[in-house]
Scaffold this motif. Structure first.
Motif, mmCIF file in Angstrom:
data_model
loop_
_atom_site.group_PDB
_atom_site.id
_atom_site.type_symbol
_atom_site.label_atom_id
_atom_site.label_comp_id
_atom_site.label_asym_id
_atom_site.label_seq_id
_atom_site.Cartn_x
_atom_site.Cartn_y
_atom_site.Cartn_z
ATOM 1 N N ASP A 107 0.572 -1.094 0.187
ATOM 2 C CA ASP A 107 0.033 0.103 -0.049
ATOM 3 C C ASP A 107 0.993 1.546 -0.003
ATOM 4 O O ASP A 107 0.230 2.360 -0.505
ATOM 5 N N ARG A 108 2.124 1.192 0.285
ATOM 6 C CA ARG A 108 2.917 2.450 0.344
ATOM 7 C C ARG A 108 3.996 3.018 -1.336
ATOM 8 O O ARG A 108 4.435 2.913 -1.249
ATOM 9 N N CYS A 109 3.568 1.321 -2.628
ATOM 10 C CA CYS A 109 4.623 1.443 -3.458
ATOM 11 C C CYS A 109 3.504 3.012 -4.138
ATOM 12 O O CYS A 109 2.576 3.093 -4.599
ATOM 13 N N ILE A 110 4.437 3.227 -4.888
ATOM 14 C CA ILE A 110 4.576 4.586 -5.550
ATOM 15 C C ILE A 110 4.199 4.094 -7.427
ATOM 16 O O ILE A 110 4.236 4.951 -8.527
ATOM 17 N N PHE A 111 5.223 3.465 -7.427
ATOM 18 C CA PHE A 111 4.725 2.344 -8.945
ATOM 19 C C PHE A 111 5.769 3.364 -9.403
ATOM 20 O O PHE A 111 5.602 3.156 -11.263
ATOM 21 N N CYS A 112 6.679 3.041 -8.987
ATOM 22 C CA CYS A 112 7.531 4.072 -9.808
ATOM 23 C C CYS A 112 8.497 3.386 -11.070
ATOM 24 O O CYS A 112 8.888 3.580 -11.890
ATOM 25 N N GLN A 113 8.946 2.211 -10.748
ATOM 26 C CA GLN A 113 8.949 1.177 -11.607
ATOM 27 C C GLN A 113 10.842 1.061 -12.108
ATOM 28 O O GLN A 113 11.705 0.484 -11.965
ATOM 29 N N ARG A 114 11.411 1.672 -10.299
ATOM 30 C CA ARG A 114 12.468 1.551 -9.990
ATOM 31 C C ARG A 114 12.999 0.354 -10.115
ATOM 32 O O ARG A 114 13.746 -0.341 -10.688
ATOM 33 N N CYS A 115 12.235 -0.212 -9.500
ATOM 34 C CA CYS A 115 12.404 -1.514 -8.560
ATOM 35 C C CYS A 115 12.328 -2.897 -10.066
ATOM 36 O O CYS A 115 13.397 -3.454 -10.121
ATOM 37 N N VAL A 116 11.458 -2.712 -10.944
ATOM 38 C CA VAL A 116 11.330 -3.556 -11.744
ATOM 39 C C VAL A 116 12.052 -3.612 -12.914
ATOM 40 O O VAL A 116 12.416 -4.388 -13.402
ATOM 41 N N VAL A 138 10.071 4.629 -1.639
ATOM 42 C CA VAL A 138 9.115 4.890 -0.416
ATOM 43 C C VAL A 138 9.223 3.529 0.593
ATOM 44 O O VAL A 138 10.638 2.731 0.203
ATOM 45 N N GLY A 139 8.712 3.427 1.609
ATOM 46 C CA GLY A 139 9.067 2.426 2.757
ATOM 47 C C GLY A 139 7.997 0.972 2.272
ATOM 48 O O GLY A 139 6.877 0.305 3.275
ATOM 49 N N CYS A 140 8.200 0.649 1.225
ATOM 50 C CA CYS A 140 7.426 -0.687 0.276
ATOM 51 C C CYS A 140 8.437 -1.575 0.366
ATOM 52 O O CYS A 140 7.323 -2.764 0.586
ATOM 53 N N ILE A 141 9.413 -1.531 -0.335
ATOM 54 C CA ILE A 141 10.630 -2.904 0.132
ATOM 55 C C ILE A 141 11.283 -2.469 1.622
ATOM 56 O O ILE A 141 11.820 -1.399 1.369
ATOM 57 N N LEU A 142 10.804 -3.456 1.848
ATOM 58 C CA LEU A 142 11.538 -3.656 3.164
ATOM 59 C C LEU A 142 12.538 -4.940 3.616
ATOM 60 O O LEU A 142 12.206 -6.379 3.327
ATOM 61 N N GLU A 143 13.428 -5.121 4.309
ATOM 62 C CA GLU A 143 14.409 -6.134 4.645
ATOM 63 C C GLU A 143 13.608 -7.058 6.177
ATOM 64 O O GLU A 143 13.792 -5.792 7.156
ATOM 65 N N LYS A 144 13.920 -8.081 5.802
ATOM 66 C CA LYS A 144 13.390 -8.857 7.058
ATOM 67 C C LYS A 144 13.615 -8.380 7.917
ATOM 68 O O LYS A 144 15.236 -8.841 8.070
ATOM 69 N N GLY A 145 14.601 -9.000 9.249
ATOM 70 C CA GLY A 145 14.891 -8.969 10.777
ATOM 71 C C GLY A 145 15.824 -7.214 10.619
ATOM 72 O O GLY A 145 16.146 -7.193 11.673
ATOM 73 N N VAL A 146 14.976 -6.452 9.909
ATOM 74 C CA VAL A 146 15.867 -5.291 10.545
ATOM 75 C C VAL A 146 15.193 -3.826 10.198
ATOM 76 O O VAL A 146 14.152 -4.223 9.592
ATOM 77 N N GLY A 147 14.696 -3.250 11.217
ATOM 78 C CA GLY A 147 14.402 -2.245 11.562
ATOM 79 C C GLY A 147 14.510 -1.736 12.349
ATOM 80 O O GLY A 147 15.032 -1.300 13.618
ATOM 81 N N TYR A 148 14.267 -0.222 12.445
ATOM 82 C CA TYR A 148 14.474 1.408 12.694
ATOM 83 C C TYR A 148 15.987 0.737 13.130
ATOM 84 O O TYR A 148 16.643 1.620 14.240
ATOM 85 N N ASP A 149 16.670 0.441 12.353
ATOM 86 C CA ASP A 149 18.335 0.716 12.107
ATOM 87 C C ASP A 149 19.028 1.391 12.488
ATOM 88 O O ASP A 149 19.967 1.690 13.296
#
Ligand code: SF4
Ligand code: SF4
Length: 234
Positions: A143-152, A200-211
């Motif tokens: 729900d935070r994705c803005i469809f910029c397509q950088r990751c794609v 944005v905060g759509c792609i996040l790494e598991k096990g890492v938060g507020y590092d």
């Protein structure tokens, strides 16, 4: 070949063919963008860098400089158009910044500050796309994705070059997708690269938060405007 164009009435010299967004940055004029990455192929998806070129509205990342171009960046009408585009992005997704891991280092949030957005003029859509949590090291807050397509476009499997991210469906059903097999093969540095590349905060790494604790995050000391102009003048 060196040419001359004008930006907001100021004559500037540049190399013919340089994207207008880079010419502006090199001359101290900040044009916000959420999909453009200097040095990489123009995606032209977010349109936040819209300016007026010889009277026509165009995305500054997608227009190569040509002799004599008259570019308007800060005219009130075009500035308001950019603001409206940012406001649309905020209502299309769910952006509850205080509870977001990316808050303080999010390009969308930073652009919102830069353009002086207080509230959106458009109604909120309260979109409901399920999180993608199946991969080992990475998850998607869709729900935070803005469809910029950088990751794609820019995050590819290092062995075969296949796309790891994609967009399914269209319109309000569109959502970002992850190839779980390829995602599980991503080395840790590529996971972090994808997290950083996402504006944005759509792609996040598991096990890492507020590092990087709130209070020590980069946009709190340096604005996106400063960061963009510094990087681009190197
Ligand atoms: S992605 Fe950015 S704008 Fe959206 S909630 Fe997170 S910090 Fe706020
Ligand atoms: S997940 Fe992030 S990088 Fe990928 S399209 Fe959405 S906003 Fe852009």
């Amino acid at each position: 070949m060196s040419i001359e164009i004008t930006i907001d009435g100021q004559a500037v010299a540049c190399e013919a063919g340089t994207p207008l967004i880079d010419v502006a940055a090199d001359n101290g004029v900040y044009i916000p963008s959420l999909c453009y990455v200097r040095g990489k192929r123009c995606l032209g998806t977010c349109r936040i860098c819209s300016v007026r070129v010889d009277g026509n509205v165009m995305a500054a990342c997608s227009v190569p400089a040509c002799e004599g171009m008259q570019v308007e960046v800060s005219a009130p009408q075009i500035a308001d158009l950019r603001k409206a585009l940012v406001e649309i992005l905020f209502v299309e997704g769910n952006h509850n910044c205080p509870s977001c891991e990316k808050s303080g280092r999010c390009d969308l949030q930073a652009v919102g500050y830069e353009i002086g957005m207080m509230v959106s003029r458009f109604p909120y859509r309260f979109s409901k796309h399920p999180r993608e949590v199946r991969a080992k090291n990475i998850w998607l807050e869709r729900d935070r994705c803005i469809f910029c397509q950088r990751c794609v476009e820019f995050v590819r499997d290092r062995e075969g070059g296949q796309k790891i991210f994609s967009i399914s469906q269209r319109g309000d059903r569109a959502q970002i997708e992850l190839d779980i097999g390829l995602a599980d093969a991503m080395p840790p540095d590529q996971v972090r690269e994808a997290v950083e590349l996402c504006p944005v905060g759509c792609i996040l790494e598991k096990g890492v938060g507020y590092d990087n604790p709130i209070g020590q995050r980069r946009y709190e000391t340096r604005t996106l405007r400063q960061r963009t102009l510094e990087v681009k003048q190197k």
